[in-house]
Design an enzyme around this catalytic site. Structure first.
Site, PDB file in Angstrom:
ATOM      1  N   THR A 129      -0.430   1.361   0.681  1.00 54.75           N
ATOM      2  CA  THR A 129       0.169   0.065   1.701  1.00 54.75           C
ATOM      3  C   THR A 129      -1.380   1.039   2.441  1.00 54.75           C
ATOM      4  O   THR A 129      -1.943   0.177   2.680  1.00 54.75           O
ATOM      5  CB  THR A 129       1.134   0.477   2.229  1.00 54.75           C
ATOM      6  OG1 THR A 129       2.041   0.778   1.596  1.00 54.75           O
ATOM      7  CG2 THR A 129       0.682   0.498   4.305  1.00 54.75           C
ATOM      8  N   ASP A 169       0.422  -1.407  -6.446  1.00 58.36           N
ATOM      9  CA  ASP A 169       1.773  -0.748  -5.619  1.00 58.36           C
ATOM     10  C   ASP A 169       2.440  -0.279  -5.961  1.00 58.36           C
ATOM     11  O   ASP A 169       2.424   0.006  -7.310  1.00 58.36           O
ATOM     12  CB  ASP A 169       2.964  -2.172  -4.742  1.00 58.36           C
ATOM     13  CG  ASP A 169       4.118  -1.139  -3.997  1.00 58.36           C
ATOM     14  OD1 ASP A 169       4.232  -1.977  -2.698  1.00 58.36           O
ATOM     15  OD2 ASP A 169       4.772  -0.766  -4.491  1.00 58.36           O
TER      16      ASP A 169
HETATM   17  N1  ASP Z   1       5.153   0.299  -1.148  1.00 54.68           N
HETATM   18  C1  ASP Z   1       3.696   0.965  -0.864  1.00 54.68           C
HETATM   19  C2  ASP Z   1       3.856   1.717  -2.211  1.00 54.68           C
HETATM   20  O1  ASP Z   1       3.972   2.418  -2.589  1.00 54.68           O
HETATM   21  C3  ASP Z   1       3.920   1.820   0.238  1.00 54.68           C
HETATM   22  C4  ASP Z   1       3.172   2.672   0.772  1.00 54.68           C
HETATM   23  O2  ASP Z   1       2.231   2.428   0.154  1.00 54.68           O
HETATM   24  O3  ASP Z   1       3.359   3.173   2.270  1.00 54.68           O
HETATM   25  O4  ASP Z   1       3.187   1.170  -2.667  1.00 54.68           O
END
Ligand code: ASP
Length: 331
Positions: free
Chosen positions: A12, A55
Site C-alpha cells: 500500500t 501487492d
Molecule cells: N494489500 C497490501 C499489501 O500487503 C496491504 C498493505 O500494504 O498494507 O500489499
C-alpha cells in the site's frame, strides 16, 4: 554518513488509486515517492532498488529468494537495509529473511504503510523516516519498524487491518519505541556470533491445518499420501486437540508412519503452547507431535518452509525446528 539501501517491493505504501473505481494498484514509485520525502536525504546516503513491485499477497518463495540474493550481494556495501513491503505478508517475509540470513550483523528493517504515501494522513512518510533512522543504528537483526514500534521480525504478527499500529510482538518485548526520542532496548536484541550464514531456498511442502470444533481429520487423510513433509495443526488454547470421535491421533500417527513431521500451534495469539497440559494434546505429543511453544504461526511456517527445502527426514525437521535460530523461540 551511513549508507542505506532501500529495497522497494510494493504494498500500500506506494500504491495509487486507479480509475474508474479507485482500486489501489502498485504505482510507478521510484520517481514519485523519493521527491515526496526529501528529508530522508538528511538521514543517510540512500540508494533505492525495486526488485519487484506488488501487492504483498502475491509474494511467494521466488520473491524471498530474490531478496536473499540481493541482500547477500549488497551486504558489504551498506550499513543497513530498509525493505518497503506490503503489510499483509510482512511478518512472513521478516520471518523468512531471519531464517535465511543467520548471524546478521546489520539492521534489516521492514516497513510499509496502511495508507498510501500519496494520500492525506498517510502513515507512510513517518514509517519510512523511522525505518531509515533505525537502519542507521546498530541493530543486528531483521526487524519491523511500524507505528513507532521496533519489533523483532519473527515475533511480529499483523493484528490490525485499520490501525496505524498494525503489528504486535508476540511473546517477546519490543526492540524499541520511537517517540520524542528513539528508545532502543538493547537487552532484547540478538547478539550475533560468527560470520553471516546465508541459508537459501524455501519449500512449499508445508501444510497448516486450522482445527475448529467439529473439524473431521478424515477429510485430511489424502494429504498423508501427498508430497507434504510437515503439518502445522493449529489447535486450541495451549495447543489442545480433540480426543472424541473427531480424534486427530490417527492422522498424527499416520503422518509419522509416512515420514512426515507434525507440529502443533495455537489459534490464540499470546501465550505458549504446552502439549503436557491437557489429555488430547498429551496423546498427540506421545504420538510424535511437537509443540511450537511461543512461536508465531508465521515464524513456524516459514521455518518449516526453510527446513523442508533442506531435509527429507521428519526426525531432522523436528530436531532443527526446536532449536532457536534467530530469537524466534525460547531456548
Ligand atoms: N494489500 C497490501 C499489501 O500487503 C496491504 C498493505 O500494504 O498494507 O500489499
Amino acid at each position: 554518513m551511513k549508507r542505506i539501501l532501500i529495497l522497494h517491493t510494493g504494498g500500500t505504501f506506494g500504491m495509487v488509486p486507479m480509475e474508474p473505481d479507485e482500486i489501489l494498484v502498485p504505482g510507478n514509485l521510484q520517481s514519485e515517492w523519493l521527491n515526496q520525502v526529501p528529508e530522508i536525504a538528511g538521514l543517510a546516503e540512500i540508494d533505492v532498488e525495486i526488485p519487484y513491485n506488488m501487492d504483498s499477497s502475491n509474494v511467494s518463495t521466488g520473491e524471498w529468494n530474490t531478496l536473499v540474493k540481493t541482500l547477500e550481494a549488497k551486504m558489504d556495501n551498506y550499513d543497513g537495509f530498509v525493505i518497503i513491503h506490503g503489510t499483509d505478508t510482512m511478518a512472513y517475509t521478516a520471518s523468512a529473511l531471519s531464517f535465511s540470513m543467520l548471524n546478521l550483523s546489520k539492521p534489516l528493517i521492514l516497513t510499509g504503510a496502511q495508507r498510501p504515501l500519496a494520500r492525506l494522513r498517510s502513515d507512510a512518510r513517518g514509517n519510512l523516516i523511522d525505518a531509515i533512522e533505525i537502519a542507521t543504528m546498530n541493530i543486528p537483526e531483521v526487524a519491523i519498524v511500524f507505528g513507532q514500534s521496533v519489533l523483532r521480525g519473527n515475533r511480529a504478527v499483523k493484528n490490525s487491518i485499520s490501525s496505524y499500529d498494525a503489528f504486535v510482538s508476540v511473546n517477546y518485548p519490543l526492540l524499541g519505541r520511537i517517540g520524542l526520542n528513539v528508545d532502543l532496548y538493547r537487552r532484547n536484541m540478538l547478539r550475533p556470533e560468527g560470520a553471516l550464514r546465508v541459508l537459501p531456498g524455501f519449500s512449499d511442502e508445508v501444510m497448516p491445518i486450522y482445527l475448529f470444533p467439529g473439524s473431521d481429520p478424515r477429510l485430511y487423510d489424502p494429504l498423508l499420501n501427498s508430497r507434504v513433509k510437515a503439518f502445522l495443526l493449529i489447535g486450541f488454547g495451549a495447543g489442545n486437540i480433540p480426543e472424541n470421535d473427531k480424534n486427530w491421533l490417527p492422522f498424527i500417527r499416520g503422518a509419522g508412519e509416512k515420514n512426515k513431521a507434525v507440529f502443533i500451534s495455537s489459534s490464540s495469539l499470546h501465550g505458549k503452547v504446552d502439549l503436557e497440559l491437557y489429555a488430547g494434546a498429551r496423546e498427540a505429543l506421545r504420538a510424535g507431535a511437537v509443540g511450537t511453544r511461543g512461536m508465531t504461526k508465521e515464524a513456524a511456517l516459514t521455518k518449516l518452509m526453510k527446513l523442508c527445502a533442506h531435509y527429507d527426514s521428519a526426525e531432522l525437521i523436528r530436531e532443527h525446528f526446536c532449536r532457536d535460530w534467530a530469537g524466534e523461540i525460547e531456548p
